[in-house]
Structures are given as structure tokens and as C-alpha cells.
Write an enzyme that holds these catalytic residues in place. Structure first.
Site, PDB file in Angstrom:
ATOM      1  N   ASP A 168      -3.819  -5.984  -4.204  1.00  0.00           N
ATOM      2  CA  ASP A 168      -4.781  -5.743  -3.140  1.00  0.00           C
ATOM      3  C   ASP A 168      -4.280  -6.485  -1.908  1.00  0.00           C
ATOM      4  O   ASP A 168      -4.174  -7.722  -1.919  1.00  0.00           O
ATOM      5  CB  ASP A 168      -6.160  -6.262  -3.565  1.00  0.00           C
ATOM      6  CG  ASP A 168      -7.215  -6.149  -2.473  1.00  0.00           C
ATOM      7  OD1 ASP A 168      -6.875  -5.796  -1.326  1.00  0.00           O
ATOM      8  OD2 ASP A 168      -8.387  -6.440  -2.767  1.00  0.00           O
ATOM      9  N   GLY A 206       0.826  -1.202   0.000  1.00  0.00           N
ATOM     10  CA  GLY A 206       0.000   0.000   0.000  1.00  0.00           C
ATOM     11  C   GLY A 206       0.853   1.242   0.000  1.00  0.00           C
ATOM     12  O   GLY A 206       0.502   2.246   0.628  1.00  0.00           O
ATOM     13  N   GLY A 207       1.953   1.196  -0.741  1.00  0.00           N
ATOM     14  CA  GLY A 207       2.974   2.241  -0.670  1.00  0.00           C
ATOM     15  C   GLY A 207       2.771   3.430  -1.580  1.00  0.00           C
ATOM     16  O   GLY A 207       3.682   4.248  -1.710  1.00  0.00           O
ATOM     17  N   ASP A 223       0.551  -1.293  -4.704  1.00  0.00           N
ATOM     18  CA  ASP A 223      -0.681  -0.541  -4.454  1.00  0.00           C
ATOM     19  C   ASP A 223      -1.656  -0.941  -5.541  1.00  0.00           C
ATOM     20  O   ASP A 223      -1.382  -1.850  -6.339  1.00  0.00           O
ATOM     21  CB  ASP A 223      -0.425   0.975  -4.437  1.00  0.00           C
ATOM     22  CG  ASP A 223      -1.366   1.691  -3.451  1.00  0.00           C
ATOM     23  OD1 ASP A 223      -2.596   1.601  -3.644  1.00  0.00           O
ATOM     24  OD2 ASP A 223      -0.879   2.321  -2.496  1.00  0.00           O
ATOM     25  N   HIS A 278      -3.970   1.703  10.756  1.00  0.00           N
ATOM     26  CA  HIS A 278      -4.933   2.597  11.419  1.00  0.00           C
ATOM     27  C   HIS A 278      -6.184   2.846  10.588  1.00  0.00           C
ATOM     28  O   HIS A 278      -7.176   3.375  11.096  1.00  0.00           O
ATOM     29  CB  HIS A 278      -4.260   3.906  11.819  1.00  0.00           C
ATOM     30  CG  HIS A 278      -4.004   4.864  10.689  1.00  0.00           C
ATOM     31  ND1 HIS A 278      -3.766   6.199  10.886  1.00  0.00           N
ATOM     32  CD2 HIS A 278      -3.923   4.671   9.342  1.00  0.00           C
ATOM     33  CE1 HIS A 278      -3.579   6.803   9.726  1.00  0.00           C
ATOM     34  NE2 HIS A 278      -3.665   5.897   8.782  1.00  0.00           N
TER      35      HIS A 278
END
Length: 468
Positions: free
Chosen positions: A326, A272-273, A295, A348
């Protein structure tokens, strides 16, 4: 009133200011941002802010203090007005005199907002040190309000309002997000928590966001932002994430896990960079590492252009590559010898169930030597005792706590972390986490914590975990 504690806090402020003065004397710049961006400034700066805010709580009456806190939303509302009506840009471009000041009636001619109402908005902000009222109803930017300036001309802003935040550092966009979508969502927290059907739910579909907007009962916030009608919000959100990055030094990712210790040929996967902007310093300082940026397809499609502009040598040498992926799905089969999986500001955004799913997908591709580096806020308890009876507290950083008589979690100096926690609740039914909470998530996913870099000189805390 606790005079002894007031005296102790006053003394801490005095010694911290003396330390800042000594550090400032060693610098050639007097620019506030340039100074406090340096790691050695951080602790004394935090001590001043924490002690000053604690002093205010001690000397104000409880009633006045509560009234100030409960009306804090007016500051957010006012910030949204000045950002969305281009007040900082108007003052910068059209202001007169050495302070580039302008009467509110003239400001009104450029943004169309009623001058009587606008002056009250700006005056509230000036009362809180954002803008300066240099004469009655005459305003100028100051060093805080100028941070809201996109640097664009009024002609540009009028011609292309959707591109207001493009090419900026993202701070104005971030203020826009917090004072619009996030504040709107937070209004519904009480409704969600009082409802027996949703109070115990941690589904993203039961976030306060689900009640804040028409038609959001069965959609996640990220999916809502991707709707065609929300394109301006999505563009602002993207630049706002750049704003989060701009508040930390570019080498912040290096202040924690020892990337230089990885052997030649080590593979690091940035999950997810985005385009890989945060992991860029790793490649720049550790030539032995090959970086894989993961990503969604549309995001990584933009990544080669970023690397061509910022680190073309790594691109040409094949030291960085890109994978559409994903992170709820199994890792690509080629990722079977990864040294480190990096998850920065991922956990988060998701409730526990989804976090465990993400971590388990990573665990499936780990070997015994793989490390997982989680870069996220780590929440401290406000109490001096940071342990929970009968619960694994993981490994802690002994330098993380504030010195007495400050609150252990640095109080208001660290309040943004706690506000961000409530932002995550409002938007996604997710949260920021303590070390024990991270330890529990990692344990459920087949990992254990071996390092915690939590002290504030790390800027963004890091947790390092290994497979079990």
C-alpha cells in the site's frame, strides 16, 4: 471575424497535411491507426486537429458554438447506448453487403431496443462521423465505430454479459466508463462547487461522485467499485485502464527518462504498477535492471502469470519480482537501495494531501542517488506565458508548446487531458497538474525537479525528481 487568423490557421493546416502526405508516402501501410501511432506523425496530426477546431470556433457564431458545446452530453449518452446494446458487434456479425450494413429494424431484433429511438441515437453519432448511414435508417460501421467492437460474437455477449470487455484492447470499456460513471458524476460538479461546505474541500469524500449515487456520501469511488454489487463496473474499469494503455505505443515508457543509463544491478520499483505491463519494456531493453512491481496483494498475485506469458526469461532469471504494498504505508525495509521509484498515472488519482503522503513514503526510502519518475499528464496553460509570478515553475520542456497561431496548449487537439482533469475532479476530487503544481508537491515531499519530458512526442509526459 478575424480573417487574418483564419488564413494563418488554414495555411498551417495545408503545410501540416503536406507533411503527413510525405510521411505517409514512406509507409507501406495505409491503416490510419498504424500510421498515426508513429511518433513522427504526432506533431503534424496535432497541428491539423488544433487548427481545424480553432477555425470552427472562429467562423461559427458564438451562440451556435455554445449550443454545440452545451449539448455535448448527448454524444456521451448515445455512445453508452450503442456500446451497452452491442450495436458495433451486431453490424460486424449480421451486416450485409460490402459495408456490412443493416437496417435499424434488424439491429433492433438483436438488441431489443426500440428501432425508432435507436435510429435517432445512431444517426446523431453518424452525424459526428461515428458509424455511417448508408441509406435511410441503414447503418454500417466505419473506421471509428469499429474501435468500439469487442470482437466477440453475439452468442458470447448474450451468454456472458459481464465478460463483454475481457480480452479486448479496452477502448469500448473506456468509452463505457466515461459515458456512464464519469458522466453521471460530472452532473454533480456544480452542486459541489456551489455548496459552501464542499467548495473548498479537497477530501475524496467530497468529490462530486459523493452526490451522484445512492449511499456514496461516505465512501471513495474506488471502494465503491469494489462493492459486490458493482462487480460488472469493476471488471469494466479494469479493462478500461488497459484501454488507456492501448492508446500509447508499448515503448512509451522509454521516451523520457534514460533507463539505459542506470548501472548494472539497479533496482526500479514500479509503485502501484498493476501486473507490471507498463514497465515491461524497461526490463526488455535494459537487462541490467531488476524490477520490483508493487500493488495490492490481489493485483500482484496475477503478475507472475503475465510475466510468464510475456517475458518468461526475466522471470526465470529473477530480474523481476513482486511486492504486495500500500503506497500510503512505509516502503518495505528491503527497498533501501532503490535507483528509481516509478509512479505512473498515480498522482492524478489523489488530491494534494494524499499525493504528499505517497511521495513522503517514497522519500523515506531514497538515498542521494535515487530518482523518482512521475508519468502523468502535465497540464499546459492556454496562454503563451506559462510562468506564475512568485512561484517555482520547475524545469520546462521548450518543445511542449504549440506553434502560433494555435493555442499554446494545443487547444482541442489536447482536450482529452483537460477532460481527464475534470474526470479526476468528478470521481476523486483530484486533478491533473501543471509543472508548477508538481514542483510544489515535490518540494513539500523533499524532492526537486531535474527533468521534464513534456513534448507530445513523449506520448505520456514524465517528470524526473531527486531528493533534496
Amino acid at each position: 471575424m478575424d480573417i487574418q487568423q483564419i488564413e494563418a490557421l488554414s495555411s498551417l493546416i495545408a503545410t501540416s497535411v503536406a507533411e503527413l502526405k510525405q510521411l505517409q508516402g514512406a509507409l507501406k501501410t495505409t491503416q490510419h491507426t498504424a500510421s498515426t501511432a508513429k511518433a513522427e506523425f504526432l506533431k503534424p496530426s496535432l497541428q491539423v486537429v488544433a487548427a481545424a477546431s480553432q477555425l470552427i470556433a472562429l467562423v461559427r457564431t458564438p451562440e451556435r458554438y455554445l449550443m454545440d458545446i452545451s449539448t455535448g452530453h448527448q454524444l456521451s449518452s448515445s455512445l453508452r447506448v450503442v456500446v451497452e446494446t452491442n450495436v458495433p458487434e451486431i453490424l460486424r456479425e449480421k451486416g450485409k453487403g460490402p459495408k456490412r450494413a443493416l437496417h435499424v429494424k434488424e439491429i433492433s431484433t438483436y438488441n431489443g431496443v426500440n428501432h425508432l429511438k435507436l435510429s435517432r441515437i445512431i444517426r446523431l453519432l453518424a452525424t459526428h462521423h461515428i458509424f455511417e448511414e448508408v441509406a435511410p435508417d441503414v447503418y454500417a460501421n466505419n473506421n471509428i465505430s469499429i474501435a468500439l467492437d469487442t470482437g466477440k460474437s453475439l452468442a458470447e455477449l448474450k451468454a456472458n454479459p459481464e465478460e463483454k470487455y475481457d480480452g479486448t484492447n479496452g477502448i469500448a470499456a473506456l468509452v463505457g466508463i466515461f459515458s456512464d460513471e464519469t458522466m453521471h458524476n460530472s452532473v454533480c460538479i456544480a452542486d459541489i462547487l456551489k455548496d459552501p461546505e464542499t467548495t473548498n474541500s479537497f477530501s475524496p469524500f467530497d468529490a462530486p461522485f459523493s452526490r451522484a449515487w445512492p449511499g456514496t456520501r461516505n465512501i471513495k469511488m474506488y471502494d465503491w467499485l469494489n462493492l459486490p454489487e458493482n462487480r460488472p463496473r469493476l471488471k469494466r474499469f479494469g479493462m478500461g485502464m488497459n484501454g488507456m494503455n492501448s492508446m500509447t505505443p508499448s515503448d512509451a515508457i522509454l521516451r523520457g527518462f534514460n533507463w539505459a543509463s542506470l548501472p548494472e544491478g539497479s533496482i526500479v520499483v514500479d509503485c502501484g504498477g498493476g501486473v507490471g505491463s507498463v514497465s515491461l519494456p524497461i526490463v526488455q531493453t535494459c537487462p541490467q535492471i531488476h524490477l520490483i512491481v508493487q500493488d495490492t496483494g490481489p493485483v500482484v498475485a496475477e503478475a507472475p502469470a503475465f510475466w510468464q506469458a510475456n517475458q518468461p526469461e526475466a522471470l526465470a532469471q529473477g530480474r523481476v519480482s513482486f511486492q504486495p504494498h500500500d503506497f500510503f504505508q512505509p516502503q518495505p525495509s528491503v527497498n533501501n537501495n532503490v535507483s528509481v521509484f516509478l509512479l505512473r498515472m498515480i498522482m492524478h488519482n489523489w488530491p494534494d494531501v494524499e499525493c504528499v503522503q505517497i511521495l513522503k513514503r517514497v522519500r523515506e526510502s531514497c538515498n542521494k542517488n535515487t530518482r523518482v519518475v512521475i508519468v502523468d499528464n502535465i497540464m499546459l496553460y492556454a496562454s503563451r506565458d506559462q510562468s506564475i509570478e512568485g512561484q517555482d515553475s520547475g524545469i520546462s520542456d521548450p518543445d511542449a508548446l504549440a506553434p502560433e497561431p494555435l493555442l499554446a496548449n494545443w487547444g482541442a487537439a489536447n482536450a482529452l487531458s483537460y477532460k481527464q482533469d475534470i474526470n479526476m475532479l468528478s470521481n476523486h476530487n483530484a486533478c491533473e497538474r501543471t509543472v508548477p503544481e508538481f514542483a510544489e508537491l515535490l518540494s513539500q515531499s523533499g524532492f526537486r525537479i531535474v527533468e521534464v519530458h513534456q513534448a507530445h512526442q513523449s506520448w505520456l509526459p514524465q517528470i524526473v525528481a531527486v531528493p533534496i
